[in-house]
Design a protein around this motif. Structure first.
Motif, PDB file in Angstrom:
ATOM      1  N   UNK A   1      41.311  32.445  33.621  1.00 16.67           N
ATOM      2  CA  UNK A   1      42.225  33.421  34.175  1.00 16.67           C
ATOM      3  C   UNK A   1      42.013  33.468  35.694  1.00 16.67           C
ATOM      4  N   UNK A   2      43.090  33.320  36.425  1.00 16.36           N
ATOM      5  CA  UNK A   2      43.028  33.303  37.886  1.00 16.36           C
ATOM      6  C   UNK A   2      43.270  34.717  38.402  1.00 16.36           C
ATOM      7  N   UNK A   3      42.214  35.301  38.940  1.00 23.27           N
ATOM      8  CA  UNK A   3      42.336  36.651  39.482  1.00 23.27           C
ATOM      9  C   UNK A   3      41.849  36.747  40.914  1.00 23.27           C
ATOM     10  N   UNK A   4      40.626  36.287  41.172  1.00 21.27           N
ATOM     11  CA  UNK A   4      40.020  36.448  42.501  1.00 21.27           C
ATOM     12  C   UNK A   4      40.807  35.715  43.580  1.00 21.27           C
ATOM     13  N   UNK A   5      41.365  34.576  43.242  1.00 21.86           N
ATOM     14  CA  UNK A   5      42.060  33.784  44.240  1.00 21.86           C
ATOM     15  C   UNK A   5      43.331  34.477  44.727  1.00 21.86           C
ATOM     16  N   UNK A   6      43.793  35.470  43.980  1.00 19.39           N
ATOM     17  CA  UNK A   6      44.977  36.212  44.401  1.00 19.39           C
ATOM     18  C   UNK A   6      44.730  36.984  45.691  1.00 19.39           C
ATOM     19  N   UNK A   7      43.461  37.186  46.028  1.00 14.18           N
ATOM     20  CA  UNK A   7      43.101  37.862  47.277  1.00 14.18           C
ATOM     21  C   UNK A   7      43.140  36.941  48.494  1.00 14.18           C
ATOM     22  N   UNK A   8      43.334  35.640  48.265  1.00  9.30           N
ATOM     23  CA  UNK A   8      43.385  34.676  49.361  1.00  9.30           C
ATOM     24  C   UNK A   8      44.506  35.068  50.327  1.00  9.30           C
ATOM     25  N   UNK A   9      44.197  35.218  51.602  1.00 11.64           N
ATOM     26  CA  UNK A   9      45.232  35.629  52.576  1.00 11.64           C
ATOM     27  C   UNK A   9      46.351  34.596  52.688  1.00 11.64           C
TER      28      UNK A   9
END
Length: 116
Positions: free
Chosen positions: A1-9
């Protein structure tokens, strides 16, 4: 599940600063996994020596000033080769200068690991 990468500016100039924070954060493994999934790459296990060789002439600048010392092209390569991130994390935690010391000082998770 991709979650943290959604914070990538979205702004390419902010990516290096964001990655600096992630390198001293407590969830780098999730970022690495997300990037490997997005780029459909096998997870590489990269040594600190290999990471230092990849950084090449930028090594001293990254250790002193952060990933912002890298060109946009090199940041893009780093995102496509997320296996480099844990090795670079080790480099900056062991050999990093004042920039990294300030960031580590704000990371409770890293402080707890260093005190063990």
């Amino acid at each position: 599940m991709i979650l943290r990468i959604l914070d990538l500016p979205d702004d390419p100039e902010e990516i290096a600063t964001w990655l600096d924070g992630e390198l001293v954060g407590d969830d780098l493994a999730a970022i690495v996994e997300d990037l490997a999934t997005i780029h459909a790459t096998a997870m590489e296990t990269i040594s600190t020596e290999e990471a230092r060789a990849w950084l090449a002439d930028d090594s001293a600048a990254v250790l002193q000033h952060g990933l912002g010392a890298l060109s946009g092209k090199r940041i893009g390569e780093l995102l496509r080769r997320p296996g480099l991130l844990p090795a670079i994390q080790e480099l900056v935690l062991v050999d990093g200068g004042p920039h990294w010391n300030r960031l580590v000082g704000t990371s409770k998770a890293i402080q707890e690991r260093l005190e063990k």
